[in-house]
Design an enzyme around this catalytic site. Structure first.
Site: not given
Ligand code: TTP
Ligand code: MG
Length: 403
Positions: A10, A104-105
């Site tokens: 992720d 992203d995961e």
């Molecule tokens: P995530 O992997 O949940 O968050 P992240 O990568 O920003 O942070 P982390 O380091 O905690 O993993 O989500 C991936 C992308 O998806 C995030 O960058 C933006 C988008 N996203 C949204 O648009 N709305 C949301 O509510 C979430 C959780 C993510």
């Molecule tokens: Mg992320």
């Protein structure tokens, strides 16, 4: 089931990290990406901004109050999608079995890759992180465990830049002290229900056991919880799960009676659908609304657009127009409302190509506009398509223009 080895990767604060990578002046700063209108929500925030309590899904207005010095951006979704495609391509080199989970995961089944792992899954995880960093300039967190539940949990434990391995023998030490909300599938409601019986930590569930728990919450939930609390999860890594449509609907306890209420709820549903689309990296051509009246009669209306969309505002605009164009026999009010999107753009290779073209076009027009500003509007017509445009096009392709 034979012992498996599952890796979850992720990206760290993905959208914000891409912005910081592409704009060096944003590095080390609190960057907040999301909808900037008064009703917008935060997509994500850089770790610098998270210190102020800003997080995903928070109303943008609140984020602005919490972090007034933040740098607020609407973001560049096509760019995030392109980076995502690049990351998935890297993943595919590390395992033939990759399951994309969101933009992203993803999960990788790396069982039986010992040959490459040389008996050390940590090295494998490190190699993947290094490849991602080298090729995209971005940092990922990785978790490796015998199953999906533990692998996903592991990747989150030491974010950012995490690399955590959970083995069977670590379950009591690592898993049991965590709050029950960390169990996959346990949302707010289940959490409250379990808290009422005095369960707060995963270990509480494991120690209570299935017999006690099933009397309290029923057989199905008890089995699910006890298995996960003991670190067991048999779900396979499934390479592609392609939904044909993404939607969300609500049945109301009390029927909606006014247009204002309906539109407010359509906005909420559009935001949910938009978020799901973006999470799965999809763009949709068709928007549909579903309406069920108080007498249970049900209607759908849909519109297909030439440009694919994924943003809340765009979905809402179409949903609202569909609703307004549909003269409803209100009567007993509206019992159910739904919004869904379908007709997705073809998979990433094609959309990536289209996107590159689009970006090229954008850069081309930026260049043309600069020339127009410098030499006057008529000059570009004079110089003609032939030389100037060829030159700009060639420089965009990274090759020299030849005459
Ligand atoms: P995530 O992997 O949940 O968050 P992240 O990568 O920003 O942070 P982390 O380091 O905690 O993993 O989500 C991936 C992308 O998806 C995030 O960058 C933006 C988008 N996203 C949204 O648009 N709305 C949301 O509510 C979430 C959780 C993510
Ligand atoms: Mg992320």
């Amino acid at each position: 089931m034979a012992e498996r080895l599952i890796l979850h990767i992720d990206m760290d604060c993905f959208f914000a990290a891409v912005e910081q990578r592409d704009n060096p002046e944003l590095r080390g700063k609190p960057v907040i990406v999301g909808g900037l209108s008064s009703r917008g929500v935060v997509s994500t925030a850089s770790y610098e901004a998270r210190k102020y309590g800003v997080h995903s899904a928070m109303p943008m207005a609140l984020a602005k109050r919490k972090c007034p010095q933040g740098i607020f951006l609407t973001g560049n979704y096509p760019q995030y999608k392109a980076v995502s495609a690049q990351i998935f391509e890297i993943m595919s080199r590390f395992s033939p079995l990759v399951e994309p989970l969101s933009i992203d995961e993803g999960f990788l089944d790396i069982t039986g890759m010992e040959r490459f792992i040389k008996g050390n899954p940590r090295n494998y995880g490190m190699k993947l992180k290094q490849a991602v960093l080298k090729e995209t300039g971005l940092i990922a967190s990785v978790g490796i465990a015998p199953n999906k539940f533990l692998a996903k949990l592991a990747s989150d434990l030491e974010k950012p830049d995490g690399l955590v391995i959970i083995r069977q023998e670590d379950i009591q030490r690592i898993l049991w002290p965590l709050p029950i909300a960390r169990i996959w599938g346990v949302g707010k409601k289940t959490e409250e229900r379990l808290a009422a019986f005095g369960y707060r930590y995963i270990g509480d569930i494991a120690r209570a056991g299935k017999d006690v728990l099933q009397k309290q919450v029923g057989e199905r939930l008890a089995r699910h919880l006890v298995e996960l609390a003991n670190g067991k999860d048999d779900r396979p890594v499934e390479p592609v799960r392609d939904a044909q449509s993404i939607g969300k609907e609500t049945t109301f306890e009390e029927n909606l009676q006014s247009r204002q209420e309906v539109e407010q709820h359509l906005l909420y549903l559009s935001a949910q659908v938009g978020w799901r689309l973006r999470r799965s990296g999809k763009n949709a051509h068709t928007v549909q609304i579903k309406i069920r009246l108080g007498d249970f009669s049900t209607y759908t209306r849909q519109k297909t657009l030439s440009d694919a969309i994924c943003y809340d505002e765009d979905i809402f605009k179409e949903a609202k127009a569909l609703f307004r164009a549909f003269s409803l026999p209100y009567g007993s009010g509206i019992r159910l409302l739904g919004v869904s999107c379908s007709g997705f753009d073809a998979p990433s290779e094609i959309s990536l190509f289209e996107m590159e073209n689009k970006q090229k076009k954008e850069r081309l027009y930026t260049a043309i506009d600069k020339i127009k500003a410098r030499f006057g509007e008529d000059k570009i017509a004079h110089l003609g398509e032939s030389r100037v445009l060829k030159k700009i096009n060639a420089s965009l392709d990274g090759s020299e223009a030849r005459h």
